[in-house]
Design an enzyme around this catalytic site. Sequence first.
Site, PDB file in Angstrom:
ATOM      1  N   LYS A  77       0.853  -1.205   0.000  1.00 28.40           N
ATOM      2  CA  LYS A  77       0.000   0.000   0.000  1.00 28.40           C
ATOM      3  C   LYS A  77       0.882   1.246   0.000  1.00 28.40           C
ATOM      4  O   LYS A  77       1.964   1.238   0.615  1.00 28.40           O
ATOM      5  CB  LYS A  77      -0.884  -0.055   1.255  1.00 28.40           C
ATOM      6  CG  LYS A  77      -1.877   1.084   1.407  1.00 28.40           C
ATOM      7  CD  LYS A  77      -2.734   0.851   2.656  1.00 28.40           C
ATOM      8  CE  LYS A  77      -3.770   1.934   2.872  1.00 28.40           C
ATOM      9  NZ  LYS A  77      -4.617   1.680   4.048  1.00 28.40           N
ATOM     10  N   SER A 152      -9.656   1.541   3.351  1.00 26.81           N
ATOM     11  CA  SER A 152      -8.854   2.407   2.513  1.00 26.81           C
ATOM     12  C   SER A 152      -7.827   1.659   1.653  1.00 26.81           C
ATOM     13  O   SER A 152      -7.319   2.210   0.691  1.00 26.81           O
ATOM     14  CB  SER A 152      -8.120   3.415   3.398  1.00 26.81           C
ATOM     15  OG  SER A 152      -7.187   2.753   4.226  1.00 26.81           O
ATOM     16  N   SER A 176      -9.540  -1.097   7.382  1.00 28.61           N
ATOM     17  CA  SER A 176      -9.063  -0.899   6.004  1.00 28.61           C
ATOM     18  C   SER A 176      -8.418  -2.097   5.327  1.00 28.61           C
ATOM     19  O   SER A 176      -8.105  -2.024   4.144  1.00 28.61           O
ATOM     20  CB  SER A 176      -8.076   0.254   5.957  1.00 28.61           C
ATOM     21  OG  SER A 176      -8.797   1.439   5.944  1.00 28.61           O
TER      22      SER A 176
END
Length: 477
Positions: A77, A152, A176
């Site tokens: 990420k 997210s 997330s």
Amino acid sequence: MFSFSTITRYQQQLANNELTCEAVVNHYLAEIEKHKGLNAFVEVYADEALEKARALDESRSKGEEMKKLHGVVIAIKDVICYKGHSVTAASKILDGFSSLFTATALQYLLDEDAIIIGNCNCDEFAMGSTNENSVYGAVKNFANEERVPGGSSGGSAVAVQAGMCMLSLGSDTGGSVRQPADHCGIIGLKPGYGRISRYGLLAYASSFDQVGIFGTTVQDVKLLLQIMSRPDNMDSTMTQRALPPTEIEQNKKYKFCYFTQVMEHPSLDAEIRAGIENKIEALKIAGNEVEAVSFGLLDYIVPAYYVLTTAEASSNLSRYDGVRYGHRSNVPAADIDTFYKQNRSEGFGLEVKRRIMLGTFVLSTGYYDAYFAKAQQIRKLLVEKTNEIFSTYDGIIMPVAPTTAPLLGKKDDDPIAVYLADIFTVFANLTGLPAIALPLFSHSDNMPYGLQIMTKNENEVTLLQMAENLMELKTKD
Ligand code: GLN
């Protein structure tokens, strides 16, 4: 055509000379190119990944032993620092910024010869539940491109879902990793707080944040967890007790509970409720105990989460001022306050600004006792309740999200509606529990959804045993 099943199987194929790492990396690069429209990657490290793959192939040809993650293709990420690579948290404020060091969790993967294929799109500073708050634009769900992947860590989830890498890393502050895993039909693990070093993970809310893992089998997720949970002196909040090296025991029986108020919550989709109820029955038939427990604090958890995380975020994000790094406005500033204001106003997106304002408000002298102190009290009550539950039960069963993946753009103008969708995930972060989302069901809207289990802290091995049992039950459906 290469098709990935498990790390063990892949490494057997390498050992038998049926595959090369180079061919596999080329396969993933082609898949990434093919699925460009999903917008899952921010940057692809094509040359570097190929170079590493060739070096690994050569080491094998010389008969050198394979390390644990030899040739395993992983995406990260865009909130995880990787020395010499850009890291932006999907924000304009970090445009052009390159990491000066590598996050410990990532370093441990590199030390075992993983191949990092690129970094993935996400909500700005990991704030969001749909992966639409990104300077790079929204990520699309591979199961239905009109829908969000969840957030997210949406890009990392889609990278695994669409077969653009074997596993990926996300971060989970309030769901997330678990929520996008749920919306994309893959496994998402949030380890207990303190299990994996946060050094080199861009901070959102430090007492909640954890690096999490996306994968397709419990076995693979467990291997990554074992490797990344090695101790690190750079994170003083890490647990000093190592993950026990026990093997996953098939068919072990457990005592689970679920919360009555959760299963009866009006926001919970009726079909998701029915799916979970069926699984509860299946668990009982398989010899486990499952009981309902009353949980009167449910309505407080989302407000407490948003008060505490925005407070921490307002402090953590104060470092982005454009002085030493990050976005600096071109407009000349007459004084230092204007200088900060311009840099931050231009650099941060709407949702991040909203949270900084909210966090600053709840920490202000006049409102501290009314909001921040109260939310801390709720957090304490939740921890006490959790300890009580685990004196009787081994695990808690919960839905992951109230609905399947929403349509893109649907929730744009209603932040509160988005916040409320975190109702089943934030509990684990408020209490620090390990939690995993398992892709067990398919909805009549053709989207996947799953089920979440939690165990007491530092008990990830039990959590993964339970997860393995549930995945086994699925195959028997
Ligand atoms: N949706 C939650 C939030 O916006 C969770 C985010 C996260 O886990 N990083 O805060």
